[in-house]
Write an enzyme that holds these catalytic residues in place. Structure first.
Site: not given
Ligand code: ZN
Length: 393
Positions: A66, A72, A166, A227, A230, A288
């Protein structure tokens, strides 16, 4: 002036083991790898490096960073900061792929592209994916296909989020449209055109991808889920995906909180997947970097955020070698050749004549990063950054 480098007597993992070799780099390219090259009495601007205490490996390819920050998810104050050049170079990363994330409103593709160009000017090679978590995807030109064809730095789309709270809960048909648009854009521009997939913790895991592929001409090989360490169920689903020919990615940035809550450390995930018989070329690590890593209380309240670090990419590969008995070739493949191959970056990820001069010298004894070259420029010497970003101290 461009220096010509001759690295003498270095153990080479290209990432396959080539034994002791000499390497010549000039004009941003690897010119030759062989034995017994001599500097002779040449008055060329030649720098000779004694590599006898080193191992040479390809510069690392980080397939998910990123660049402009992410997160956020804990409100505006939890937006994570931008990556700086030495965040990558001190970790041996010479090629990085920038993505948006959850937030494609205050983080934009124009800003991501500008940052990618800045990092490239400062010294590393960068690419980006168009889109973000959301489907239908935000794009720059209005079309995924057009973005890939018309904008050099765009090589794929994503990370689109599935099986995550999300995500935009994309339908099967929406995922198909994303994949077909990326495929056509990739074909027409000579790029990978892959769909980077953010895998959440939802129970459907990879089912949305299987549903999208079923009854179409799409292939699981176009989807590149990240991921995949995870938790244990996601990891196991990843092994099944790889057994069908797909490439899976394990995330190296983590927290004690994540590991306590079932995450399989990337180094361990790599070791276990190799033991399960998955080919090294189907297994990648990514950092990441600059993602937000939220820490929750037992009752689910947000306690704080940590920021993903690009440097964890090599730390995890090194852990795989030193703690989990993964071979140097296989561990380095996961951060060089394998991601370069799935992304369609043919000049990257290997040490061979004619390819870009992206190279890391490791110490033979402790495998620490000693020197980093990107496009033939020496950016790190003795583990210290000799080139810094515009605003780095
Ligand atoms: Zn993600």
């Amino acid at each position: 002036m461009n220096t010509i480098f001759l690295i003498k007597n270095v153990e080479v993992y290209a990432p396959q083991h080539l034994g002791k070799q000499d390497i010549i780099m000039a004009g941003g390219k690897i010119i030759a790898i062989g034995s017994q090259f001599s500097a002779g009495g040449s008055d060329l601007p030649l720098t000779v490096i004694d590599g006898s205490n080193n191992i040479a490996v390809p510069g690392f390819v980080d397939s998910l960073v990123h660049f402009i920050g992410g997160g956020g998810e804990g409100g505006f104050a939890s937006r994570t900061p931008e990556m700086q050049l030495t965040d990558a170079t001190l970790g041996g990363v010479t090629t990085a792929i920038g993505v948006l994330g959850t937030d494609a409103t205050t983080r934009t593709l124009t800003n991501l592209l500008a940052k990618a160009h800045a990092l490239q000017t400062e010294g590393i090679t960068t690419y980006c994916h168009t889109g973000s978590y959301q489907v239908p995807c935000r794009t720059l030109t209005g079309s995924i296909t057009d973005d890939l064809i018309l904008i050099d730095k765009f090589i794929g789309v994503g990370e689109i989020a599935i099986s995550d709270h999300r995500s935009s809960q994309p339908t099967t048909d929406e995922i198909r449209k994303v994949a077909s648009a990326a495929k056509v854009g990739g074909i027409l521009s000579g790029k990978g055109g892959i769909v980077s997939v953010h895998m959440g913790a939802g129970e459907r895991i990879l089912q949305p991808i299987y549903d999208a592929v079923a009854g179409t001409e799409l292939s699981v090989k176009q989807f590149y889920p990240t991921h995949m360490n995870r938790n244990r169920s996601v990891f196991n689903a990843g092994l099944e995906f790889a057994s069908q020919g797909g490439v899976i990615d394990f995330t190296t940035s983590t927290t004690a909180y994540d590991l306590e809550h079932g995450e399989v450390a990337a180094a361990q995930a790599l070791a276990e997947a190799l033991q399960a018989g998955i080919e090294p070329i189907q297994l990648t690590l990514s950092s990441d970097g600059n993602a937000s890593l939220p820490i929750y209380s037992k009752s689910g309240d947000l306690l704080g955020l940590q920021v993903g670090q690009v440097s964890t990419l090599y730390q995890s590969a090194r852990d795989a070698i030193l703690k989990h008995k993964v071979s140097i070739s296989d561990a380095i493949c996961a951060i060089s050749q394998a991601p370069a191959t799935v992304l369609g970056l043919h000049q990257k990820g290997r040490l061979a004549a004619g390819l870009d001069a992206d190279l890391v010298l490791l110490n033979r004894d402790d495998l620490a990063i000693n020197q980093v070259f990107a496009m033939g420029r020496q950016l790190v010497i003795a583990g210290k950054a000799t080139v810094k970003g515009m605003f780095e101290k």
